[in-house]
Design an enzyme around this catalytic site. Structure first.
Site, mmCIF file in Angstrom:
data_model
loop_
_atom_site.group_PDB
_atom_site.id
_atom_site.type_symbol
_atom_site.label_atom_id
_atom_site.label_comp_id
_atom_site.label_asym_id
_atom_site.label_seq_id
_atom_site.Cartn_x
_atom_site.Cartn_y
_atom_site.Cartn_z
ATOM 1 N N CYS A 199 -2.912 8.392 10.108
ATOM 2 C CA CYS A 199 -4.302 8.289 10.585
ATOM 3 C C CYS A 199 -4.476 9.042 11.889
ATOM 4 O O CYS A 199 -5.507 9.650 12.131
ATOM 5 C CB CYS A 199 -4.683 6.826 10.733
ATOM 6 S SG CYS A 199 -3.474 5.870 11.654
ATOM 7 N N GLU A 219 -8.705 -0.936 10.812
ATOM 8 C CA GLU A 219 -8.020 0.265 11.317
ATOM 9 C C GLU A 219 -8.227 1.332 10.251
ATOM 10 O O GLU A 219 -7.577 1.312 9.204
ATOM 11 C CB GLU A 219 -6.517 -0.017 11.480
ATOM 12 C CG GLU A 219 -6.184 -1.131 12.450
ATOM 13 C CD GLU A 219 -6.123 -0.647 13.888
ATOM 14 O OE1 GLU A 219 -6.309 0.557 14.129
ATOM 15 O OE2 GLU A 219 -5.902 -1.485 14.770
HETATM 16 P P1 NAP Z 1 -7.664 2.506 0.911
HETATM 17 O O1 NAP Z 1 -7.967 3.100 -0.394
HETATM 18 O O2 NAP Z 1 -8.781 1.891 1.680
HETATM 19 O O3 NAP Z 1 -6.490 1.459 0.690
HETATM 20 C C1 NAP Z 1 -5.974 0.682 1.746
HETATM 21 C C2 NAP Z 1 -5.758 -0.722 1.236
HETATM 22 O O4 NAP Z 1 -7.028 -1.301 0.951
HETATM 23 C C3 NAP Z 1 -4.987 -0.785 -0.079
HETATM 24 O O5 NAP Z 1 -4.205 -1.951 -0.093
HETATM 25 C C4 NAP Z 1 -6.094 -0.876 -1.113
HETATM 26 O O6 NAP Z 1 -5.674 -1.415 -2.340
HETATM 27 C C5 NAP Z 1 -7.051 -1.787 -0.387
HETATM 28 N N1 NAP Z 1 -8.434 -1.739 -0.822
HETATM 29 C C6 NAP Z 1 -9.216 -0.647 -0.980
HETATM 30 N N2 NAP Z 1 -10.453 -1.023 -1.356
HETATM 31 C C7 NAP Z 1 -10.463 -2.374 -1.432
HETATM 32 C C8 NAP Z 1 -11.444 -3.338 -1.779
HETATM 33 N N3 NAP Z 1 -12.689 -3.008 -2.110
HETATM 34 N N4 NAP Z 1 -11.095 -4.635 -1.753
HETATM 35 C C9 NAP Z 1 -9.855 -5.002 -1.425
HETATM 36 N N5 NAP Z 1 -8.871 -4.123 -1.092
HETATM 37 C C10 NAP Z 1 -9.175 -2.829 -1.090
HETATM 38 O O7 NAP Z 1 -7.009 3.558 1.896
HETATM 39 P P2 NAP Z 1 -6.058 4.783 1.535
HETATM 40 O O8 NAP Z 1 -6.956 5.941 1.351
HETATM 41 O O9 NAP Z 1 -5.069 4.462 0.520
HETATM 42 O O10 NAP Z 1 -5.274 4.886 2.930
HETATM 43 C C11 NAP Z 1 -5.331 5.942 3.750
HETATM 44 C C12 NAP Z 1 -6.385 5.741 4.825
HETATM 45 O O11 NAP Z 1 -5.923 4.767 5.748
HETATM 46 C C13 NAP Z 1 -6.620 6.985 5.629
HETATM 47 O O12 NAP Z 1 -7.987 7.167 5.866
HETATM 48 C C14 NAP Z 1 -5.908 6.695 6.929
HETATM 49 O O13 NAP Z 1 -6.397 7.426 8.019
HETATM 50 C C15 NAP Z 1 -6.114 5.228 7.064
HETATM 51 N N6 NAP Z 1 -5.131 4.644 7.968
HETATM 52 C C16 NAP Z 1 -5.564 4.143 9.167
HETATM 53 C C17 NAP Z 1 -4.649 3.631 10.087
HETATM 54 C C18 NAP Z 1 -5.095 3.079 11.417
HETATM 55 O O14 NAP Z 1 -4.326 2.362 12.048
HETATM 56 N N7 NAP Z 1 -6.295 3.368 11.889
HETATM 57 C C19 NAP Z 1 -3.301 3.612 9.760
HETATM 58 C C20 NAP Z 1 -2.896 4.129 8.541
HETATM 59 C C21 NAP Z 1 -3.826 4.633 7.645
HETATM 60 P P3 NAP Z 1 -5.265 -0.469 -3.582
HETATM 61 O O15 NAP Z 1 -4.085 0.303 -3.170
HETATM 62 O O16 NAP Z 1 -4.980 -1.467 -4.664
HETATM 63 O O17 NAP Z 1 -6.461 0.386 -3.870
#
Ligand code: NAP
Length: 468
Positions: free
Chosen positions: A274, A240
């Site tokens: 999102c 997601e």
């Molecule tokens: P992110 O950096 O990808 O982080 C999300 C989660 O993934 C965190 O727990 C992060 O850990 C973990 N993570 C990131 N890279 C990883 C890797 N290589 N290996 C393992 N875990 C990893 O996302 P964000 O930028 O904080 O979140 C916002 C994004 O989420 C936005 O783009 C938003 O649109 C999207 N979102 C989508 C939905 C949906 O349902 N489609 C809902 C809500 C949010 P750490 O925190 O330790 O880095």
């Protein structure tokens, strides 16, 4: 008040609660170790085996107790989220209510969703049974610290798949509190294990034979990294990811409704959703009027203390989120966009971002195809409905969209032409237990919530007896 608790296990401190309203570090947590992961896998796998032999009704009864426990701890859960990532306490309370509803929904519908499914076949007797598959790793983001976890935890609890949770490093307080409440409500150990693990241990978990799949909500970068590990390990994954949702106002829209909905569709959760409406697409003859509506609402939006019930826009979740968004706005303007509105900066050390309106974003602007995760509205002028649809679809994302029209058939016809996983008519984005949530294109794959979400990590086990 500065409280720093240093735990004795582990040595790298990456998980911390930094209150976005003040910038203060309230609490730090030590990373979990490989031994902690091994223990969680052992416990989770043993529970999976136990659950294979117990009826869904038993888990449904416990799940209802978890819903009741969420309600009983509403204020504690809401405050934990506000301290972790700064959201308005009023919005955090709404999130807790929604989560209790989601958990109750699966408690009530679980047995029905898990019932055997008969199959019509001229060749014999056939049906499939829905079975659990094993431990699921859930990697979740900070923007809805409880809701994101519950969307995955509740259906998998019914299925009988234990969860190992790797939550965002900026919301450890909410993560641990919910995991503790699940146990307090009577769930067996291993049903939801929160681990403060680093990326390497997430990869290690995905490759472990006791793990059946991984789900991630977050960025494309995080999604691609986790899906790559899952692909290599031949594990199922659901993603997601982000969105750049269009808000399309058709020529027969009710403008009182547009006025009532549009500002909140962008500003809710300080714009960090999102499915926030990020691109407002307006026909030329109504364009100036729409800009005035948005400017008026944004100028009245009170940015400030998230604990104050009169505040409209909370700070962003982190310093880095604030810096990233500022850089994106600067890039947009350098690329030719017009900054038509921005409030004066807010005093203090909080990670505030003023409600902002950008126009004149052309296709060659670097921001054209980027998600801006905060209270920044991009407004586009179009000359026809066809142009509006083409613009909405001209995105690498495909999560949701909103369509305003007083003619529902008209709105539905347009909705069906937008390449997204969800469309909302005469409303901002919505999420309810019974509505599937998810996207297409770079917004990810798979669905959460509803019966579709429950099926994500189910083994549809065919049982067939041919006619002799
Ligand atoms: P992110 O950096 O990808 O982080 C999300 C989660 O993934 C965190 O727990 C992060 O850990 C973990 N993570 C990131 N890279 C990883 C890797 N290589 N290996 C393992 N875990 C990893 O996302 P964000 O930028 O904080 O979140 C916002 C994004 O989420 C936005 O783009 C938003 O649109 C999207 N979102 C989508 C939905 C949906 O349902 N489609 C809902 C809500 C949010 P750490 O925190 O330790 O880095």
């Amino acid at each position: 008040m500065l409280i720093i608790v240093i735990y004795t296990k582990g040595d790298i401190m990456t998980y911390k609660t930094t209150y976005p309203y003040t910038g203060e570090v309230l609490q730090e947590y030590a990373n979990a170790t490989a031994e902690d992961l091994e223990k969680a896998l052992t416990t989770g796998h043993a529970l999976y085996k136990t659950w294979r032999g117990t009826p869904v009704s038993e888990r449904a009864a416990i799940l209802q107790k978890i819903a009741d426990t969420i309600v009983a701890h509403k204020e504690e859960l809401a405050k934990a989220m506000t301290y972790d990532m700064g959201k308005l306490l009023t919005e955090a309370e709404g999130e807790v209510d929604l989560c209790a509803n989601i958990v109750s929904y699966y408690a009530q519908k679980g047995e029905e969703f898990m019932a055997d499914k008969p199959l019509e076949s001229p060749a014999g007797n056939a049906h499939y049974v829905k079975q659990s598959t094993g431990v699921i790793v859930a990697v979740e983001p900070w923007n809805f610290p409880l809701y994101q976890v519950v969307r995955v935890f509740a259906p998998n609890f019914i299925v009988g798949n234990p969860i190992i949770l790797k939550h965002a490093s900026i919301c450890p307080k909410s993560a641990q509190l919910f995991a503790d409440l699940v146990i307090e409500a009577g769930a067996p150990e291993g049903a939801l294990t929160n681990l403060f693990i680093d990326y390497d241990l997430v990869a290690k978990a995905i490759h472990d034979p006791r793990v059946a799949g991984v789900c991630l909500t977050g960025s494309e970068r995080g999604g691609a990294a986790v899906a790559k590990e899952a692909g290599e390990a031949l594990k199922k994954s659901t993603l997601e990811l982000g969105g750049n949702d269009a808000f399309i106002i058709l020529d027969d829209a009710d403008w009182d409704e547009v006025k009532a909905v549009a500002p909140g569709a962008r500003l809710y959760n300080a714009g960090q959703v999102c499915t926030s409406s990020k691109r407002f697409i307006v026909l030329a003859d109504k364009y100036d009027e729409f800009i005035d509506i948005l400017k008026d609402a944004f100028s009245k939006a009170k940015v400030g203390d998230p604990m104050d019930p009169t505040t409209d826009v909370a700070p962003l979740s982190s310093k880095s989120a604030q810096e990233k968004l500022q850089k994106q706005v600067d890039t947009a303007v350098a690329g030719g966009a017009t900054l038509v509105y921005s409030q004066d900066p807010v005093d203090g050390d909080g990670f505030f971002f003023q409600p902002t309106i950008l126009t004149d974003i052309t296709k060659d602007n670097p921001i054209y195809n980027q998600e801006m995760f905060g209270p920044v509205a991009s407004v586009y002028k179009v000359n026809s409905e066809e142009e509006a649809i083409a613009l909405a679809n001209d995105s690498s994302y495909g999560l949701g969209n909103t369509i305003f029209s007083s003619d529902i058939d008209h709105a539905q016809r347009v909705a069906e032409q937008i390449e997204t996983g969800m469309s909302f008519i005469n409303s901002g984005w919505a999420s309810l237990p019974e509505l599937p949530f998810g996207g297409v294109k770079n917004s990810g794959y798979g669905r959460e919530l509803s019966e579709l979400g429950l099926n994500a990590f189910v083994n549809e086990h065919l049982i067939f007896e041919p006619t002799k």
